[in-house]
Structure formats: C-alpha cells, structure tokens
Design an enzyme around this catalytic site. Structure first.
Site, PDB file in Angstrom:
ATOM      1  N   GLU A  36       0.411  -1.260  -0.447  1.00 18.13           N
ATOM      2  CA  GLU A  36       0.122  -0.311  -0.135  1.00 18.13           C
ATOM      3  C   GLU A  36       0.533   1.303   0.267  1.00 18.13           C
ATOM      4  OE1 GLU A  36      -3.901  -1.848   2.452  1.00 18.13           O
ATOM      5  OE2 GLU A  36      -2.705  -0.230   3.470  1.00 18.13           O
ATOM      6  N   CYS A  53       3.657   8.186   1.172  1.00 21.23           N
ATOM      7  CA  CYS A  53       3.733   7.660   2.263  1.00 21.23           C
ATOM      8  C   CYS A  53       4.039   5.865   1.396  1.00 21.23           C
ATOM      9  CB  CYS A  53       2.915   7.498   3.238  1.00 21.23           C
ATOM     10  SG  CYS A  53       3.457   6.574   4.967  1.00 21.23           S
ATOM     11  N   CYS A 112       6.280  -6.619   6.819  1.00 25.24           N
ATOM     12  CA  CYS A 112       8.141  -5.770   7.667  1.00 25.24           C
ATOM     13  C   CYS A 112       8.113  -7.510   8.329  1.00 25.24           C
ATOM     14  CB  CYS A 112       7.474  -4.373   8.794  1.00 25.24           C
ATOM     15  SG  CYS A 112       8.624  -4.055   9.274  1.00 25.24           S
ATOM     16  N   CYS A 169       6.895  -4.574  15.029  1.00 24.86           N
ATOM     17  CA  CYS A 169       5.999  -4.330  16.954  1.00 24.86           C
ATOM     18  C   CYS A 169       3.942  -4.589  17.018  1.00 24.86           C
ATOM     19  CB  CYS A 169       6.049  -2.523  16.250  1.00 24.86           C
ATOM     20  SG  CYS A 169       8.090  -2.317  16.116  1.00 24.86           S
ATOM     21  N   CYS A 225       1.104  -2.742  15.441  1.00 24.57           N
ATOM     22  CA  CYS A 225       1.523  -2.060  14.062  1.00 24.57           C
ATOM     23  C   CYS A 225       0.653  -2.895  13.136  1.00 24.57           C
ATOM     24  CB  CYS A 225       2.777  -1.459  13.678  1.00 24.57           C
ATOM     25  SG  CYS A 225       3.269  -1.199  11.526  1.00 24.57           S
ATOM     26  N   CYS A 269      -0.722   5.811  10.180  1.00 22.08           N
ATOM     27  CA  CYS A 269      -0.020   5.461  10.438  1.00 22.08           C
ATOM     28  C   CYS A 269       0.008   3.824  11.020  1.00 22.08           C
ATOM     29  CB  CYS A 269       1.316   6.313  11.524  1.00 22.08           C
ATOM     30  SG  CYS A 269       2.291   7.678  10.773  1.00 22.08           S
TER      31      CYS A 269
END
Length: 402
Positions: free
Chosen positions: A118, A131, A138, A142, A145, A394
């Site tokens: 995305e 962004c 990833c 975390c 996230c 975010c």
C-alpha cells in the site's frame, strides 16, 4: 547474540524479528533499477541507438507514463520492444480509496508475484506527500502496527519503490484542485522541510516522500538507497526531487542508520522511538532487544552531526502504556543530553488496528506529555492523522483488499 529465526510469510510470534527477507522470484528488470548508462546499454543490446534510452527515461520520469502509444518521438519500429525491455508493469492497481474529501488517497498495489503493498498520497494546498512502502509486510513485528503483525513477505525492488511515486504523480496530474481544508497538526513530510520552503507544486506533483509505509526500509537497504538516488537524480535520469523533501523512517536499525550517515545524501531521518526506557521499548519495538534506546538515539545524533539535518523522533501515544509524564521527562533528558536544536518530536495519537488491545492516549494526557517535552526546550508537534478512517494512517497499512 542468538540466531535469527528462519524467514517466513506466516505471522510472526510476539517479539520475533525477521531481518532477512524470504527469497522469491525477482521482479522484471526496470528502467528505474538502472542508471542512465545501464539503460543505454540495454537499448544498444536491442540494436537501438543509446539516445533512445534517454528519451524513454524522459517519458517515465518527466511525463510519468509507461504507455508506448504516448511515446510518439520513438520510432514505431523497436518502440514496443524497448518499452517491454525497460518498462515492464511492476505495480498493478487493485483499488484506491479516498478520505478527507479526496485529499487522502490510499492505493493497494499487486506486485508481479501476487504480493500486495500500500501507499498513501496526501494532498495539501501547496504540496503533496506520499507515504511509500519498501517491503511487502515488515519483519520488525511492533505489536501495535498492522504491518508488523502480518509478517514479512519480501523486499521490494528499487523500481517497485520508485513506481509508487511515479504513479502518484500520474494521479496528481489528473486531479482537480484541492478544496478540502487542512485541520492542523504536523503534516506528514513536515520534518523534511525544517522551516525551509520546498518548491510548491500546488498539490499537483509529489514534493515530499516519506518511507513510512509498509516495511523497515533500512532492512532493505540497497533497494531503498537506490530508490532515493532515482528520486533525486536530475531528469531524465531520475525524478529531480530535492533530497530535503525525502524522509527515511526507521525503528532504530543502528547499522542501517550508520550506513545512511555515510551516504552523504541529505534526507531527513525519522526515528520511531515510542518509549524512552528499554524495559518498555523491548515490548513495543522488538528491535530494541538488539539495539537499545541509547544506541538508537546515539546513531540518530551521529546522523545529525554528519548531515546537519534535524532528526524527527516519532512517538506513538498509547493510553496508559507510554504516555506517562515521567516518560516525557526521561525522553527529553536523553535527547537534550546530546545537545540542543538537533531534534524535533512528533507525538502520534495511536491509530486503531484490528484486534489491538491498545488505543490512543486521552487528549488531556497527550497535552500534558507535549507540554513536558516543550518545557525541556524541545520543539514538539502532534502528528496529523490523515486517513485513519480508511486504515491509511501510521501503523495501519496491511494491504487489505477485502
């Protein structure tokens, strides 16, 4: 130091880091993967004069097109062959959804192997920020996230990263003027400006790029740096952007930050810290089990000393977890111990993700946190949370297509 786990596309267990991306078939070679000399060589291999590669580069980087029909300055004989060899379709649009009266656009892209990523385009009256993703998924894991919870599928190529910016420029060229008001907060990309004025685009061309989409870009170092070079190379070799308009975000991969310091490219560094003490940061940001808070801050400070670029500290405000006043004081003390004027803090109200046990700090608590930081003399601005209602803010990017 313990051995790292075997890379997997399955969701990771809590705290598990995936530093090496799973191996998958490489994307087709693309013009943006090569410098101009490399493109000339490909043209010559096809029996075409080298200057045709420069013409093709102009179409892609200046006119933002990969459509052979639009390239009328290229002879029909060999045009399709050259485009096929240097401009394969790397990003296939799945869908684009909008928020903020059309000022925020989240795009889902399918890559050549079926992986999805995305990007989020944010339009402002005088500029446009995108962004971008640097990995499919990833490996930093975390827990607050959505991207990290999905695990790491693979690294993206230089051209796949750059292609998100080119696609955004194509969207902006066709967009109407922006009428939606901006409601305050630090715009994404603000940290790159440092109070200086980047060339205004009227919101019809990307002026700011932030590596804050899917992935830890410094864990895909070569491709990410290659993408930055394509962005700042003058047209027609690249997009001709200002390095001051590019922000590299990292959760604190110290070895990567130090490599970036040695590159000598004056992009802005944004360190996603989220906690000033190792005990909590070990839980919130698992890379902290390898590089502690002080090591990450020291690396960021070295970057500032080498480049003169003020560092941004990103801090997700999580209710009753990391938003205590004493943590604001501790964060300020650690930063000011390295000097004054080298850092700016962006608290970010935590954006909701499916199944998360955490939520954003209460407004009064957030305000007290901000005031404590400012009392220590540190510039602090709460981040504007664009696109949260379309899972485009975010920490929310997960390439969901349902």
């Amino acid at each position: 130091m313990t051995d790292l786990p075997t890379p997997s596309t399955a969701p990771p267990v809590p705290g598990q880091l995936t530093m090496t991306a799973p191996r998958r078939g490489k994307p087709p070679r693309h013009l943006a993967d090569l410098d101009l000399a490399g493109r000339v060589e490909v043209a010559k291999e096809l029996g075409l004069p080298g200057f045709r590669a420069k013409q093709l580069s102009t179409h892609y980087f200046a006119h933002h097109t990969d459509d052979p029909a639009a390239m009328t300055d290229l002879p029909k004989g060999g045009r399709d062959e050259l485009v096929s060899a240097l401009l394969p379709r790397l990003l296939t649009p799945v869908r684009t959804i909008s928020a903020d009266q059309g000022a925020t656009l989240k795009s889902v892209w399918r890559l050549h192997d079926g992986a999805t990523v995305e990007s989020v385009l944010m339009r402002y009256p005088r500029r446009a920020t995108i962004c971008i993703s640097s990995q499919a998924g990833c490996g930093m894991n975390c827990p607050f996230c959505a991207t990290g919870q999905a695990g790491l599928t693979r690294n993206m190529s230089t051209a796949e990263i750059v292609g998100q910016v080119v696609a955004a420029n194509r969207m902006l060229a066709e967009a109407s003027d922006l009428s939606a008001p901006h409601e305050g907060g630090a715009e994404l990309g603000d940290e790159a400006d440092e109070g200086e004025s980047l060339p205004a685009s009227g919101g019809h061309r990307v002026t700011n790029v932030v590596f804050m989409g899917m992935g830890e870009a410094l864990a895909n170092y070569s491709a990410a740096i290659g993408a930055i070079r394509r962005m700042v190379d003058p047209a027609p070799e690249g997009l001709g952007m200002s390095a001051r308009g590019i922000t590299m975000s990292s959760v604190g991969l110290v070895t990567g930050i130090d490599r970036l310091t040695r590159e000598g490219i004056p992009v802005t560094l944004a360190l996603s810290l989220h906690a000033p003490d190792d005990e909590l940061r070990d839980e919130l940001v698992p890379i902290n089990t390898r590089f502690k808070v002080d090591e990450a801050i020291d690396a960021a400070h070295r970057y500032y000393l080498a480049t003169g670029r003020r560092v941004s500290i990103e801090y997700a405000m999580i209710r009753d977890i990391n938003d205590q006043a004493w943590r604001a004081d501790l964060l300020a003390e650690k930063l000011t111990a390295r000097g004054k004027g080298w850092v700016h803090i962006n608290p970010i109200p935590l954006n909701p993700t499916p199944g998360s046990k955490w939520t954003a700090s209460r407004p009064g608590v957030e305000q007290q946190f901000v005031e404590r930081l400012r009392a220590h003399g540190i510039p602090t601005t709460v981040r504007d949370t664009r696109g949260s209602d379309i899972d485009g803010a975010c920490g929310q990017l997960a390439a969901t297509t349902a």
